[in-house]
Design a protein around this motif. Structure first.
Motif, PDB file in Angstrom:
ATOM      1  N   GLU A  89     -15.716   0.440  20.749  1.00  0.00           N
ATOM      2  CA  GLU A  89     -17.125   0.161  21.014  1.00  0.00           C
ATOM      3  C   GLU A  89     -17.364   0.351  22.511  1.00  0.00           C
ATOM      4  N   GLU A  90     -18.578   0.738  22.868  1.00  0.00           N
ATOM      5  CA  GLU A  90     -18.863   0.966  24.282  1.00  0.00           C
ATOM      6  C   GLU A  90     -20.263   0.483  24.624  1.00  0.00           C
ATOM      7  N   GLY A  91     -20.367  -0.139  25.807  1.00  0.00           N
ATOM      8  CA  GLY A  91     -21.676  -0.520  26.321  1.00  0.00           C
ATOM      9  C   GLY A  91     -22.045  -1.957  26.044  1.00  0.00           C
ATOM     10  N   GLY A  92     -23.325  -2.252  26.264  1.00  0.00           N
ATOM     11  CA  GLY A  92     -23.793  -3.611  26.083  1.00  0.00           C
ATOM     12  C   GLY A  92     -25.296  -3.694  26.220  1.00  0.00           C
ATOM     13  N   ILE A  93     -25.795  -4.914  26.176  1.00  0.00           N
ATOM     14  CA  ILE A  93     -27.227  -5.178  26.293  1.00  0.00           C
ATOM     15  C   ILE A  93     -27.430  -6.243  27.362  1.00  0.00           C
ATOM     16  N   ILE A  94     -28.427  -6.032  28.216  1.00  0.00           N
ATOM     17  CA  ILE A  94     -28.793  -7.017  29.238  1.00  0.00           C
ATOM     18  C   ILE A  94     -29.963  -7.839  28.703  1.00  0.00           C
ATOM     19  N   LEU A 150     -19.179   0.366  32.306  1.00  0.00           N
ATOM     20  CA  LEU A 150     -18.395   0.036  31.118  1.00  0.00           C
ATOM     21  C   LEU A 150     -17.863   1.295  30.448  1.00  0.00           C
ATOM     22  N   ARG A 151     -16.646   1.206  29.941  1.00  0.00           N
ATOM     23  CA  ARG A 151     -16.022   2.307  29.218  1.00  0.00           C
ATOM     24  C   ARG A 151     -15.669   1.853  27.805  1.00  0.00           C
TER      25      ARG A 151
END
Length: 225
Positions: free
Chosen positions: A110-115, A103-104
């Motif tokens: 905003e950048e990224g995420g949560i699994i 992810l960029r």
């Protein structure tokens, strides 16, 4: 707020046009439109645009995606997409982490995420500007909810369509002289292909591009390099 299906709007438009307020606004529109030398426009979905109606919110995911997002055996990646939060489901944590690593920064900075697995976070990579970590779990919760069902009466549909028609007619009627002027300018060019207009368009130009796309289309803020 959901919108009425096109075929439903088309089916009810004849009844809407007979309503006193709509009929009066339509007659005034047609009179001014003709006086400006503009071609006849039917009271149609193409003219009034999408019709929104009060009701439960649209589901965040389609049915198949929602079922996968509800599966406690799958890994759910909630991440910052181009225009907001998005969700993708994965069979393994490794594949979810591979997607997370790729992810960029999005257009919303905003950048990224949560699994998540079974609603619990198992991995994350975040560089946030405005969002909070709680927003990601909130999105997962909302995305996995069963859609609310609401009965919408025909009277409510007629009201929504008539309101949309009135607003559109009241918008177009005073704009008719300027629309006619812009339309004539593009017709005078005598081009067999539609012109492409760049820059910030006036409201009249936007309407000409929508109603007479054979004359002009909108090309965005700046021409391609």
């Amino acid at each position: 707020m959901p919108y009425l299906k096109d075929d439903r709007v088309n089916a009810l438009l004849p009844a809407v046009q007979k309503l006193p307020k709509v009929s009066s606004a339509w007659e005034e529109f047609a009179k001014v439109w003709a006086r400006c030398g503009l071609p006849h426009q039917a009271l149609s979905l193409a003219l009034i645009g999408p019709v929104f109606i009060a009701g439960p919110p649209e589901p965040l995911l389609d049915t198949a995606s929602r079922i996968r997002a509800q599966d406690p055996n799958l890994f759910q990646l909630v991440f910052a997409g181009e225009v907001g939060l998005e969700l993708e489901s994965f069979e393994s944590q490794a594949s979810a982490e591979e997607r997370l690593a790729a992810l960029r920064k999005s257009e919303i900075d905003e950048e990224g995420g949560i699994i998540f697995k079974a609603g619990a976070p198992v991995a994350e990579r975040l560089k946030l500007k405005y969002l909070e970590k709680e927003d990601f779990l909130g999105f997962l919760t909302d995305a996995t909810k069963e859609p609310e069902k609401a009965e919408i009466s025909e009277a409510q549909e007629l009201q929504a369509i008539s309101q949309a028609a009135l607003e559109r007619l009241e918008e177009l009627t005073p704009l008719a002289p300027e629309i006619a002027k812009v339309k004539a300018e593009y017709e005078a060019q005598g081009s067999s292909e539609p012109s492409i207009a760049y820059g910030r368009p006036s409201q009249a130009l936007q309407e000409v591009a929508q109603l007479f796309p054979h004359l002009v289309t909108l090309g965005g803020c700046v021409p391609p390099a």
